[in-house]
Design an enzyme around this catalytic site. Structure first.
Site, mmCIF file in Angstrom:
data_model
loop_
_atom_site.group_PDB
_atom_site.id
_atom_site.type_symbol
_atom_site.label_atom_id
_atom_site.label_comp_id
_atom_site.label_asym_id
_atom_site.label_seq_id
_atom_site.Cartn_x
_atom_site.Cartn_y
_atom_site.Cartn_z
ATOM 1 N N GLY A 78 28.919 -15.997 44.877
ATOM 2 C CA GLY A 78 30.191 -16.194 44.050
ATOM 3 C C GLY A 78 30.216 -15.522 43.355
ATOM 4 C CB SER A 122 27.340 -8.304 55.485
ATOM 5 O OG SER A 122 26.001 -7.141 55.849
ATOM 6 N N GLY A 150 24.292 -9.224 51.135
ATOM 7 C CA GLY A 150 23.590 -9.833 49.607
ATOM 8 C C GLY A 150 24.641 -9.811 48.714
ATOM 9 C CE LYS A 206 27.169 -11.806 57.336
ATOM 10 N NZ LYS A 206 26.225 -12.604 56.670
ATOM 11 C CG HIS A 214 26.402 -8.192 60.729
ATOM 12 N ND1 HIS A 214 25.650 -8.505 59.348
ATOM 13 C CD2 HIS A 214 26.095 -6.568 60.560
ATOM 14 C CE1 HIS A 214 25.104 -7.996 59.065
ATOM 15 N NE2 HIS A 214 25.588 -6.394 59.214
ATOM 16 C CG ASN A 215 23.932 -12.007 59.339
ATOM 17 O OD1 ASN A 215 25.276 -10.412 59.800
ATOM 18 N ND2 ASN A 215 23.327 -12.882 59.525
ATOM 19 C CD GLU A 225 20.103 -7.996 58.969
ATOM 20 O OE1 GLU A 225 22.163 -7.729 58.349
ATOM 21 O OE2 GLU A 225 19.583 -8.676 58.502
ATOM 22 C CE1 TYR A 226 18.180 -12.383 61.554
ATOM 23 C CE2 TYR A 226 16.218 -13.485 63.077
ATOM 24 C CZ TYR A 226 17.190 -13.390 62.136
ATOM 25 O OH TYR A 226 17.095 -14.166 61.346
ATOM 26 C CE LYS A 278 19.493 -15.588 54.012
ATOM 27 N NZ LYS A 278 19.568 -15.854 53.063
ATOM 28 N NE ARG A 325 13.592 -10.551 62.563
ATOM 29 C CZ ARG A 325 14.455 -11.341 61.255
ATOM 30 N NH1 ARG A 325 14.221 -12.281 60.046
ATOM 31 N NH2 ARG A 325 14.742 -9.816 61.168
#
Ligand code: NDP
Length: 477
Positions: free
Chosen positions: A14, A128, A130, A183, A186-187, A190-191, A261, A288
């Site tokens: 934020g 996205s 970070g 989103k 997307h993650n 990414e994995y 996460k 993982r």
């Protein structure tokens, strides 16, 4: 003076998002449950732009110009509901609540529905990249009512990352939870990307016999070609890093148990609900979890494996080229699966999502940014109703060219006992999709045998059942 946008929830995300708005010339009202964070922000970064620090929810809302645009950047889940409940009664019809947290899209759908009754526009917005992305330009995936984008969109376009061609990495993704859904996928992608890169690394190490520093060089070379991407680039950085304390390659001193996460897991859970085979993403999530089972791995170290046969120097170099082919082909498959999941959600929730636009906004500001995404956009631009990325002629041709090497790499991995769940799942998916006949016919026969579940025939319409316990004649079901 009044603020064009407000941000509540001033932890790393934020705070950086608020600074990004301010640096782009917007007056930003800032608020946090614990007001120490609010004051710290203004003290440290007040010179970067115009901030209005608000102590209370009331002051915060009063500081915003109408229609109000209020960004929530708090912990996902119950805290988000608590914050919505705190602010919603203070807002008026036409105002906007924008949730930039990592919400589950089903929560976003519920919140949007509830707030709509009150005339409040609720925008579930995937962010996205970070904390660096939030500050310097993230890839932004807003959902919610289309009309909210008219006034919000230009501001997001200003603060978003820009692709190499200058296009802002943001678009109105679709209604209600579409932004958070995209989103999430997307993650998941990414994995999968990270898992495939991990497998490539282990093959280069354990089959080809290269050291981490040499593998870093190989990744650097790959990064100048069609695999050019942020993840390949940082992989080379990580692999060439040497641990200061021991002088060993950094990658050899890190505990090999990967954490997560949860958004990758959601991608797989929801794919199961939607009936979409995202096997590559699933294998990445499972890889993982497997890595984290330390006791199980300890108990299994003595299990038999094949006898290793090292490659010669020339063989190793040729093998590295093959691994590049396998990695690229597997990557095409995992994106194919991810886009299939978005496409299935589009049908399930009646979302109008432009898949080409989605791939375009991932070109900057996020972890999976890559030259490759231009190719996906081109595929959907050429044909918006593409049944699958594999149906695109260019991708199909690239896999055709890569497939011999892809298969050889998996054979070598199997022979040497190196696990490649990502590569292998991707190839199995590819071979299953192109198969003339699948053993699903046998599955149907078994289901009819033990449960009278019936089957369809290739030559006639209707449902049928064979009297397995009787004379094995066939009846219409
Ligand atoms: P956190 O997820 O750690 O959340 C901390 C913030 O939430 C603080 O401002 C805290 O206020 C506030 N908060 C927690 N509970 C409540 C509550 N009940 N009522 C009011 N406020 C509450 O912060 P991050 O900045 O890491 O992430 C913010 C959001 O962005 C999360 O949803 C996260 O998933 C998402 N996100 C994070 C990324 C990242 O890389 N970190 C990337 C993309 C998205 P207080 O200071 O008073 O405790």
């Amino acid at each position: 003076t009044s603020a064009q946008i407000g941000v509540t929830g001033l932890a790393v995300m934020g705070r950086n998002l608020a600074r990004n708005f301010a640096r782009n010339g917007y007056t930003v009202a800032v608020h946090n449950r614990t007001s120490a964070r609010t004051h710290a922000l203004v003290e440290e970064f007040g010179s970067e732009g115009e901030f209005i620090a608000a102590e209370t929810a009331k002051d915060f809302v009063a500081a915003l110009e109408r229609p109000r645009r209020l960004v929530i950047m708090v912990k996902a889940g119950e805290p988000t509901d608590a914050v919505i409940q705190e602010f919603a009664p203070l807002l008026e019809p036409g105002d906007m609540i924008i949730d930039g947290g990592n919400a589950h899209f089903a929560d976003t759908r519920r919140r949007e529905r509830d707030l709509r009754e009150q005339g409040i526009h609720f925008v579930g917005m995937g962010v996205s990249g970070g904390e660096e992305g939030a500050l310097h330009g993230p890839s932004i995936m807003p959902g919610g009512p289309k009309e909210s984008y008219d006034s919000l969109g230009p501001m997001l376009e200003k603060i978003s990352a820009k692709a190499a061609d200058g296009a802002p990495c943001v678009t109105h993704v679709g209604p209600d939870g579409a932004g958070h859904f995209v989103k999430m996928v997307h993650n998941g992608i990414e994995y999968a990307d990270m898992q495939l890169i991990g497998e490539a690394y282990q093959l280069l190490r354990d089959v080809a016999g290269y050291e981490p520093a040499q593998i870093a060089e190989i990744f650097r070379t790959w990064n100048t070609g069609r695999l050019d991407s942020y993840l390949i680039e940082i992989t080379a950085e990580v692999l060439s890093h040497v641990d200061a304390a021991t002088g060993k390659p950094f990658v050899d001193v890190v505990v090999d148990q990967a954490e997560q996460k949860g958004t990758g897991r959601w991608t797989v859970q929801i794919a199961l609900d939607l009936g979409v085979p995202v096997s590559g993403i699933a294998e990445a999530v499972f890889a993982r979890s497997l890595s984290g089972h330390a006791a199980l791995r300890d108990a299994s170290r003595g299990l038999a494996g094949p006898k290793a046969s090292p490659l010669s120097e020339a063989e190793a170099a040729a093998f590295a080229d093959r691994v590049e082919q396998a990695l690229y082909a597997s990557k095409i498959v995992s994106y194919t699966q991810g886009f299939h999941e978005i496409d299935a959600a589009r049908a399930e929730y009646d979302w109008d999502i432009d898949l080409g636009a989605v791939s375009a906004i991932w070109r900057g500001g996020c972890i999976i940014r890559a030259a490759f995404l231009d190719r996906i956009r081109a595929a959907y631009d050429a044909r918006a109703d593409l049944p699958s990325l594999l149906s695109d002629e260019t991708f199909a041709q690239e896999i055709a060219d890569a497939q011999d090497d892809w298969r050889e790499v998996i054979i070598a991995a199997t022979r040497q006992g190196v696990p490649t769940p990502g590569f292998a799942a991707a190839l199995a998916y590819y071979d299953a999709l192109r198969a003339e006949r699948l053993p699903a016919a046998l599955t149907q026969g078994q289901r009819d045998f033990f449960g009278a579940h019936t089957y369809r025939r290739t030559d006639r319409d209707g449902a049928f059942h064979t009297l397995w316990g009787g004379d094995r004649s066939e009846v219409s079901a």
